[in-house]
Scaffold this active site. Structure first.
Site, PDB file in Angstrom:
ATOM      1  N   LYS A 191       1.008  -0.910   0.104  1.00 46.58           N
ATOM      2  CA  LYS A 191      -0.168   0.105   0.343  1.00 46.58           C
ATOM      3  C   LYS A 191       1.087   1.313  -0.137  1.00 46.58           C
ATOM      4  O   LYS A 191       2.060   1.129   0.862  1.00 46.58           O
ATOM      5  CB  LYS A 191      -1.110  -0.065   1.155  1.00 46.58           C
ATOM      6  CG  LYS A 191      -2.133   1.353   1.200  1.00 46.58           C
ATOM      7  CD  LYS A 191      -2.774   1.541   2.480  1.00 46.58           C
ATOM      8  CE  LYS A 191      -2.042   2.512   3.458  1.00 46.58           C
ATOM      9  NZ  LYS A 191      -1.636   4.187   2.527  1.00 46.58           N
ATOM     10  N   GLU A 267      10.377   0.375  10.160  1.00 48.53           N
ATOM     11  CA  GLU A 267      11.387   2.161  10.168  1.00 48.53           C
ATOM     12  C   GLU A 267      10.455   2.921  10.756  1.00 48.53           C
ATOM     13  O   GLU A 267       9.820   3.437   9.451  1.00 48.53           O
ATOM     14  CB  GLU A 267      12.073   1.595   8.804  1.00 48.53           C
ATOM     15  CG  GLU A 267      13.747   2.849   8.583  1.00 48.53           C
ATOM     16  CD  GLU A 267      13.489   3.991   8.115  1.00 48.53           C
ATOM     17  OE1 GLU A 267      13.119   4.783   9.545  1.00 48.53           O
ATOM     18  OE2 GLU A 267      13.308   4.352   7.153  1.00 48.53           O
ATOM     19  N   CYS A 301      13.890  10.850   7.564  1.00 51.94           N
ATOM     20  CA  CYS A 301      13.719  10.100   8.902  1.00 51.94           C
ATOM     21  C   CYS A 301      14.718  10.141  10.067  1.00 51.94           C
ATOM     22  O   CYS A 301      14.727   9.953  11.161  1.00 51.94           O
ATOM     23  CB  CYS A 301      12.739   8.595   8.688  1.00 51.94           C
ATOM     24  SG  CYS A 301      13.819   7.445   7.822  1.00 51.94           S
ATOM     25  N   GLU A 398      10.187  14.636  16.645  1.00 57.57           N
ATOM     26  CA  GLU A 398      10.739  14.291  15.396  1.00 57.57           C
ATOM     27  C   GLU A 398       9.385  15.412  14.228  1.00 57.57           C
ATOM     28  O   GLU A 398       8.173  15.329  14.069  1.00 57.57           O
ATOM     29  CB  GLU A 398       9.861  13.579  14.515  1.00 57.57           C
ATOM     30  CG  GLU A 398      10.588  13.105  12.754  1.00 57.57           C
ATOM     31  CD  GLU A 398      10.392  11.707  12.265  1.00 57.57           C
ATOM     32  OE1 GLU A 398       8.846  11.350  12.255  1.00 57.57           O
ATOM     33  OE2 GLU A 398      11.411  10.820  12.132  1.00 57.57           O
TER      34      GLU A 398
HETATM   35  P1  NAI Z   1       2.154   7.750   9.446  1.00 62.41           P
HETATM   36  O1  NAI Z   1       3.064   6.883   9.494  1.00 62.41           O
HETATM   37  O2  NAI Z   1       1.135   7.759   9.179  1.00 62.41           O
HETATM   38  O3  NAI Z   1       1.996   7.176   8.122  1.00 62.41           O
HETATM   39  C1  NAI Z   1       2.588   6.013   6.838  1.00 62.41           C
HETATM   40  C2  NAI Z   1       1.986   4.972   6.760  1.00 62.41           C
HETATM   41  O4  NAI Z   1       0.937   4.674   7.073  1.00 62.41           O
HETATM   42  C3  NAI Z   1       1.367   5.557   5.290  1.00 62.41           C
HETATM   43  O5  NAI Z   1       0.854   4.356   4.066  1.00 62.41           O
HETATM   44  C4  NAI Z   1      -0.404   5.693   6.207  1.00 62.41           C
HETATM   45  O6  NAI Z   1      -1.158   5.733   5.543  1.00 62.41           O
HETATM   46  C5  NAI Z   1      -0.461   3.986   6.511  1.00 62.41           C
HETATM   47  N1  NAI Z   1      -1.197   3.947   8.011  1.00 62.41           N
HETATM   48  C6  NAI Z   1      -1.355   5.714   9.035  1.00 62.41           C
HETATM   49  N2  NAI Z   1      -2.699   4.948   9.576  1.00 62.41           N
HETATM   50  C7  NAI Z   1      -2.635   3.719   9.613  1.00 62.41           C
HETATM   51  C8  NAI Z   1      -2.782   2.222  10.399  1.00 62.41           C
HETATM   52  N3  NAI Z   1      -3.588   2.487  11.382  1.00 62.41           N
HETATM   53  N4  NAI Z   1      -2.402   1.296  10.085  1.00 62.41           N
HETATM   54  C9  NAI Z   1      -1.414   1.163   8.977  1.00 62.41           C
HETATM   55  N5  NAI Z   1      -1.368   1.853   8.402  1.00 62.41           N
HETATM   56  C10 NAI Z   1      -1.594   2.959   8.166  1.00 62.41           C
HETATM   57  O7  NAI Z   1       2.880   9.085   8.757  1.00 62.41           O
HETATM   58  P2  NAI Z   1       1.742  10.540   8.472  1.00 62.41           P
HETATM   59  O8  NAI Z   1       0.527  10.446   9.150  1.00 62.41           O
HETATM   60  O9  NAI Z   1       2.462  10.600   6.855  1.00 62.41           O
HETATM   61  O10 NAI Z   1       3.009  11.768   9.531  1.00 62.41           O
HETATM   62  C11 NAI Z   1       3.038  11.423  10.264  1.00 62.41           C
HETATM   63  C12 NAI Z   1       4.855  11.914  11.191  1.00 62.41           C
HETATM   64  O11 NAI Z   1       5.092  10.301  10.798  1.00 62.41           O
HETATM   65  C13 NAI Z   1       5.463  12.916  10.443  1.00 62.41           C
HETATM   66  O12 NAI Z   1       5.688  13.903  10.742  1.00 62.41           O
HETATM   67  C14 NAI Z   1       6.719  12.078  10.699  1.00 62.41           C
HETATM   68  O13 NAI Z   1       6.998  12.387  11.868  1.00 62.41           O
HETATM   69  C15 NAI Z   1       6.281  10.749  10.687  1.00 62.41           C
HETATM   70  N6  NAI Z   1       6.325  10.026   9.233  1.00 62.41           N
HETATM   71  C16 NAI Z   1       7.993   9.090   9.208  1.00 62.41           C
HETATM   72  C17 NAI Z   1       8.249   8.949   7.681  1.00 62.41           C
HETATM   73  C18 NAI Z   1      10.333   8.331   8.233  1.00 62.41           C
HETATM   74  O14 NAI Z   1      10.424   8.096   6.780  1.00 62.41           O
HETATM   75  N7  NAI Z   1      10.157   7.285   9.078  1.00 62.41           N
HETATM   76  C19 NAI Z   1       7.539   8.851   6.858  1.00 62.41           C
HETATM   77  C20 NAI Z   1       6.134   9.355   6.978  1.00 62.41           C
HETATM   78  C21 NAI Z   1       5.898  10.110   8.611  1.00 62.41           C
END
Ligand code: NAI
Ligand code: MG
Length: 496
Positions: A191, A267, A301, A398
């Site tokens: 996804k 990650e 990240c 973050e």
């Molecule tokens: P998120 O962690 O919610 O989203 C990342 C992925 O997880 C997306 O594909 C989303 O659809 C999916 N997702 C969201 N809720 C889920 C659930 N309950 N079950 C399964 N999948 C789910 O991150 P978001 O809201 O886009 O960003 C929020 C913060 O997360 C950012 O400000 C940053 O701090 C952090 N982040 C860190 C990343 C990294 O590379 N480690 C990448 C993106 C965000």
């Protein structure tokens, strides 16, 4: 009437590009069960680019069915050499379409087109090629045992793997997960982020063109709480790999525990310390530190968001660093000189602005930026805070934006203690010309990657992952094979 699953769009530079909007299941672009769509936004303008078909739990079921059938009936019998050939073919096709794919990354994510072309896409190709090379080199061992027994191990695929990826590096995150999963012989339901579905769908078509059997790779656009959660809790998915926020990572691990105890690799985020000692090459330290935080608009990240500078060079460092940050070209991702485009979404823009306000309120000095750039899109001007301490929110959470906090330190013990005052442990860096000190400090830092006299250096063959709450499991390099294979022990009695 069925929704349309492909169309042609016009890029900001006038080029026309064919894109796909359907769910990619069984090598076809298809409509969803509920026929819903959602818009994907160009963050440079805030306007919709187009709409794509939205997967929910029912579509995840269909994709898992396809992946299960493909695993059992086809992929399990495809040998390593052939898997490697297919992955290499895919890499060739990505390279052929590199310009268009880079343009889609820029359009949907807001990253600079020239950087997507020079960094994201070549690295994506390199990751597929690296794991293509492993396909026919994955094997177990013969183990000497006592008596008349013969024992060996096999490294077998896990089965159907789920992957949930973020929006900051859409194609790289896809490659980091799909390449080792395919190399080890698994099938996949991936996804994408709801914020950046387009480039992965274009690559989906290339999987088909490369000749992958149907159902081996399935790519869904959809939201976290529906499609994402369905993957995390699915009874027929044997492993889930996730990159994203710590909060979501936690919910994925819970869902895995509450369903079929699928294997999990996470990650997650970071708050990485970047330590500059007084004996470092100052120009180099400034150059790398600025890349370390501002690359990809701070949406990284492993961003070096906490910079610690030893007292004697602090003023000098700040002056030089500020000059670099002031000269960052912020603007249209399709302009050839742009280094920093918009943040991904209104939500992320608002979050970042909230953190900036919080920094000011908690007493940090705003040295540069801290405001919106331009009058449309989600641009944040490069921001520097000084006079910070570890109790401040901007030193703990973050921010995921172009915001750095720079602090002064006096002794090594002090800076190591401060560096560790966070729940994260993804990366860290140290700048010094003294190799012994560099090694001693690197050994002490609790982080999955430590950079010495550089930042953000990641290769297809070098493992990457977190300590502490930054997650577990190592992506890239040979270590990644462990995430996508399981060891079988075979014991044979030679007496019968
Ligand atoms: P998120 O962690 O919610 O989203 C990342 C992925 O997880 C997306 O594909 C989303 O659809 C999916 N997702 C969201 N809720 C889920 C659930 N309950 N079950 C399964 N999948 C789910 O991150 P978001 O809201 O886009 O960003 C929020 C913060 O997360 C950012 O400000 C940053 O701090 C952090 N982040 C860190 C990343 C990294 O590379 N480690 C990448 C993106 C965000
Ligand atoms: Mg978008």
């Amino acid at each position: 009437m069925a929704s349309k699953c492909e169309e042609t769009i016009t890029l900001p530079d006038g080029r026309k590009v064919k894109i796909y909007t359907g769910l990619f299941i069984n090598n076809e672009f298809v409509d969803s069960v509920d026929r819903k769509r959602f818009e994907t936004i160009n963050p440079a303008t805030g306007q919709a680019i187009t709409s794509v078909i939205e997967a929910n739990e029912k579509d995840v079921d269909i994709a898992v069915e396809a992946a299960t059938k493909a695993f059992n009936e086809k992929w399990i019998n495809v040998d390593g050499q052939e898997r490697g050939r297919l992955i290499n073919k895919l890499a060739d096709l990505i390279e052929r379409d590199l310009d268009e794919l880079a343009a889609l990354e820029a359009l949907d994510n807001g990253k600079a087109y020239t950087i997507a072309k020079s960094d994201d896409l070549p690295f994506t190709v390199a990751v597929f090629r690296y794991f293509a090379g492993w396909c026919d080199k994955i094997h177990g061992k013969v183990i000497e045992t006592q008596g008349d027994k013969f024992c060996y191990t096999r490294h077998e695929p896990i089965g159907v793997c789920g992957a949930i990826i973020p929006w900051n590096y859409p194609l790289l995150m896809l490659a980091w997960k799909l390449a080792p999963a395919l190399a080890c012989g698994n099938t996949i339901v991936l996804k994408t982020s709801e914020l950046t579905p387009l480039s992965a769908l274009k690559v989906a078509a290339l999987f088909k063109e490369a000749g992958f059997p149907k159902g081996v790779v399935n790519i869904l656009s959809g939201f976290g709480p529906t499609a994402g959660a369905a993957i995390a809790s699915h009874m027929k998915i044997d492993k889930v790999a996730f990159t994203g926020s710590t909060a979501t990572g936690r919910s994925i691990m819970k869902a895995a525990a509450d369903s079929n105890l699928k294997k999990v690799s996470l990650e997650l985020g970071g708050k990485s310390p970047n330590i500059i000692l007084a004996d470092s090459d100052l120009e180099e330290a400034v150059k790398w530190s600025y890349q370390g935080i501002y690359q990809n608009h701070g949406q990284c990240c492993c961003a070096g968001s906490r910079v610690y500078v030893e007292e004697p060079i602090y003023d000098n460092f700040i002056e030089k660093f500020k000059t670099y940050a002031q000269n960052i070209k912020v603007g249209d991702p399709f302009h050839k000189d742009t280094f920093q485009g918009p943040q991904i979404s209104q939500r992320q823009f608002d979050r970042i602005m909230k953190y900036i306000e919080c920094g000011k309120k908690e007493g940090a000095t705003l040295l540069l930026g801290g405001k919106r750039h331009g009058d449309q899109g989600y641009y944040v001007s490069p921001t520097i805070f000084t006079d910070v301490n570890e109790n401040m929110t901007i030193m703990q959470e973050e921010i995921f934006g172009p915001v750095v906090a720079i602090a002064k330190f006096k002794t090594i013990d002090e800076v190591i203690e401060k560096a560790h005052l966070t729940k994260y442990g993804l990366a860290a860096a140290v700048f010094t010309k003294d190799i012994s000190r560099a090694i001693k400090i690197s050994n002490t830092l609790r982080a999955g990657t430590v950079w010495v006299n550089c930042y953000n250096v990641v290769n297809a063959n070098t493992p990457f992952g977190g300590f502490k709450e930054s997650g577990f499991g190592r992506e890239l390099g040979k270590y990644a094979l462990e995430l996508y294979s399981q060891v079988k022990t075979v014991q044979i009695n030679l007496e019968c």
